[in-house]
Motif scaffolding. Structure first.
Motif, PDB file in Angstrom:
ATOM      1  N   PHE A  42     -46.431  30.800  10.231  1.00  0.00           N
ATOM      2  CA  PHE A  42     -46.019  29.522  10.693  1.00  0.00           C
ATOM      3  C   PHE A  42     -45.963  28.713   9.250  1.00  0.00           C
ATOM      4  O   PHE A  42     -46.551  29.153   7.852  1.00  0.00           O
ATOM      5  CB  PHE A  42     -47.054  28.730  11.392  1.00  0.00           C
ATOM      6  N   GLU A  90     -42.961  26.542  17.697  1.00  0.00           N
ATOM      7  CA  GLU A  90     -43.813  27.301  18.103  1.00  0.00           C
ATOM      8  C   GLU A  90     -43.705  28.131  19.431  1.00  0.00           C
ATOM      9  O   GLU A  90     -43.843  29.227  19.676  1.00  0.00           O
ATOM     10  CB  GLU A  90     -45.119  26.416  18.281  1.00  0.00           C
ATOM     11  N   THR A  96     -51.614  30.819  10.150  1.00  0.00           N
ATOM     12  CA  THR A  96     -51.538  29.234  10.274  1.00  0.00           C
ATOM     13  C   THR A  96     -52.907  28.736   9.790  1.00  0.00           C
ATOM     14  O   THR A  96     -54.003  29.473  10.134  1.00  0.00           O
ATOM     15  CB  THR A  96     -51.212  29.233  11.391  1.00  0.00           C
ATOM     16  N   ARG A 142     -53.549  25.170  16.759  1.00  0.00           N
ATOM     17  CA  ARG A 142     -52.306  26.089  16.998  1.00  0.00           C
ATOM     18  C   ARG A 142     -53.014  27.523  17.145  1.00  0.00           C
ATOM     19  O   ARG A 142     -52.222  28.225  17.872  1.00  0.00           O
ATOM     20  CB  ARG A 142     -51.382  25.989  15.852  1.00  0.00           C
ATOM     21  N   VAL A 151     -51.585  29.624  20.295  1.00  0.00           N
ATOM     22  CA  VAL A 151     -50.686  30.753  20.186  1.00  0.00           C
ATOM     23  C   VAL A 151     -51.633  32.009  20.714  1.00  0.00           C
ATOM     24  O   VAL A 151     -50.870  32.776  21.325  1.00  0.00           O
ATOM     25  CB  VAL A 151     -50.332  30.901  18.888  1.00  0.00           C
TER      26      VAL A 151
END
Length: 514
Positions: free
Chosen positions: A293, A428, A448, A453, A457
């Motif tokens: 990311f 994302e 990340t 997040r 994820v």
């Protein structure tokens, strides 16, 4: 209340043998019929082979009933050093007759072995573990000799594989049943678990390693004998894979199969096991995404991706197969990652500083070449490498391919080689969709610095293992296994123990009478 009554025979390509047999095979033909480039053993290889032979660990026969035996028809298979093409030794090309004898041997050994207490079996396994660690250097050299990976990595593989023996020896003593509160006053309800993790809980085993890399499996079996594990408890056969597989699948004495290898072979095993309703544990192919990311720490992402992609020259089922990079960091990451890959030293695994060794055989190189050619023909760009290495043999340059699209082979299938394909994404949601757009579901990696997040994820990814800001996630104390077509069951941890346990319900009635 607790009893142990293990299933008689488990056929294994387990985590112990994983350290010795990469790539693995079971009921498949040899990976390649292409001729090997052979020559006389080099001085260095001869020295290593001589030391291993002197230690008694360079075994070149199968193990049946505690005896080292040749194939009954005297046929043999050559084992090569992939870094040089040199023949290390010949091993027996066994078939159905030898396999049936190994099954009979394991079946005969089952009763006395299973009647030992968990503590007694634990002592045998602990002794085996101690011997594996005491001979770590020799085992590592043997892995490098027959498989090609750098010696430092091979030594780590020995410690990792041996750790599963140690863990099972300890955990087997902590497998318990349950007493369930009854709804009726005169009954007592029990749940009894039987069949522990292979040897630890009383199973006897027949091990079938890959014909390409059988030597470390044989060395580990030799150390099992030295540890005092009785004859017949551990057996090793290799050779004609279809014949061996058919015999194992047909036998009603074989009650459990655990396999590590390709999804195609795993499906054949599942189908074959249905005839006798065997339990199966499968660790199959992967197509691991590595998602970078925009907010990732660039140095951490480069280091982690390097580790996830290039260990064992990309020849592991958990290697990053697709590096999915957000567009805001794509150029920076591609440049930094390519520079890091460029610094990887390629060579014979016995050479100091070498990070990447050869691929296992010519077929593996040809597969990598075909994947790279497919990507280039569809618009991908070679950022680094992209061809055979100047060292010749089965060496391939560490490679980075940019602008890879989802329709290319590099994105759709497991390359199993030192090629890192870079794919772009914007959001994302798109990254998750790209990552999950595959039949595989073994390992995934995320980089990340956003904690929210990372959880979102990780939960959305359809994979059995997820590494967050880390490229090396495997350990014997955590469950290892995949979802979808990457397999069934788990290895390692307390959950891995359940793969070798059957649950039995016992209802004891009429408890209130005199």
């Amino acid at each position: 209340m607790r009893t142990l009554k293990p299933v008689p025979i488990s056929i294994m390509a387990s985590r112990l043998t994983n350290l010795i047999s990469r790539p693995k095979s079971f009921v498949s033909a040899r990976a390649s019929s292409a001729p090997h480039l052979t020559r006389q053993m080099s001085t260095e290889a001869q020295s290593v082979a001589s030391r291993l032979s002197s230690s008694g660990l360079l075994r070149s026969q199968g193990l049946i009933g505690g005896k080292w035996v040749d194939a009954y028809d005297k046929k043999t298979i050559k084992v090569y050093n992939p870094a040089t093409g040199e023949v290390i030794t010949d091993v027996p090309c066994m078939g159905g007759r030898e396999t049936n004898d190994a099954i009979s041997s394991a079946f005969d050994a089952f009763n006395p072995w299973s009647k030992l207490t968990a503590t007694e079996r634990s002592r045998f396994l602990r002794k085996w573990y101690d011997l594996l660690i005491a001979h770590k250097e020799e085992l590592g050299q043997l892995i490098t000799l027959e498989q090609g990976k750098p010696l430092k990595e091979a030594l780590g593989e020995v410690s990792y594989g041996a750790g599963f023996i140690e863990f099972s020896a300890e955990e087997a003593k902590r497998v318990y049943g349950d007493i369930i509160p009854s709804t009726l006053a005169d009954r007592r309800l029990f749940v009894l678990k039987q069949v522990g993790p292979a040897l630890a809980c009383g199973c006897t085993v027949v091990i079938k390693p890959s014909e390409l890399t059988p030597l470390t499996a044989l060395a580990a079996a030799e150390l099992a004998l030295q540890a005092g594990i009785p004859p017949g408890v551990v057996n090793v056969v290799m050779g004609n894979a279809p014949e061996i597989g058919d015999s194992l699948l047909a036998s009603t004495q074989v009650r459990k199969i655990t396999f590590t290898g390709s999804t195609a072979v795993g499906k054949k095993l599942m189908a074959g096991a249905a005839g006798t309703v065997k339990r199966v544990s499968l660790e199959l192919g992967g197509n691991a995404p590595c998602i970078i990311f925009d907010d990732a720490d660039l140095d951490v992402a480069v280091k982690g991706t390097l580790a996830a992609k290039f260990r064992n020259s990309g020849q592991t089922c958990v290697c990053a197969n697709r590096v999915i990079v957000q567009e805001g960091i794509y150029e920076k990451f591609a440049n930094a990652f390519s520079k890091a890959v460029e610094n990887l030293l390629v060579g014979d695994g016995f050479t100091e500083g070498v990070i990447q060794g050869p691929l296992i055989n010519e077929a593996a190189v040809q597969k990598v070449e075909s994947f790279v050619e497919d990507a280039i023909s569809k618009g991908a760009k070679v950022l680094l490498g992209g061809k055979r290495h100047g060292l010749g043999m089965t060496f391939y340059e560490p490679t980075v391919i940019g602008d890879v699209k989802r329709g290319m082979l590099l994105s759709r299938e497991e390359v199993f080689g030192p090629v890192a394909p870079l794919l772009r994404f914007k959001t994302e949601e798109e990254a998750i969709h790209i990552a999950n757009d595959t039949n595989a579901g073994l390992a995934a990696y995320i980089f990340t610095n956003n904690m929210q997040r990372s959880w979102r994820v990780a939960e959305a990814l359809e994979y059995g293992l997820v590494g967050i800001n880390e490229g090396i996630v495997s350990t014997e104390v955590a469950p290892f296994g995949g979802v979808k077509q990457s397999g069934l069951g788990r290895e390692g941890s307390k959950y891995g123990m359940d793969e070798y346990l059957e649950m039995k319900y016992v209802c004891l009635g009429n408890m209130n009478s005199n």
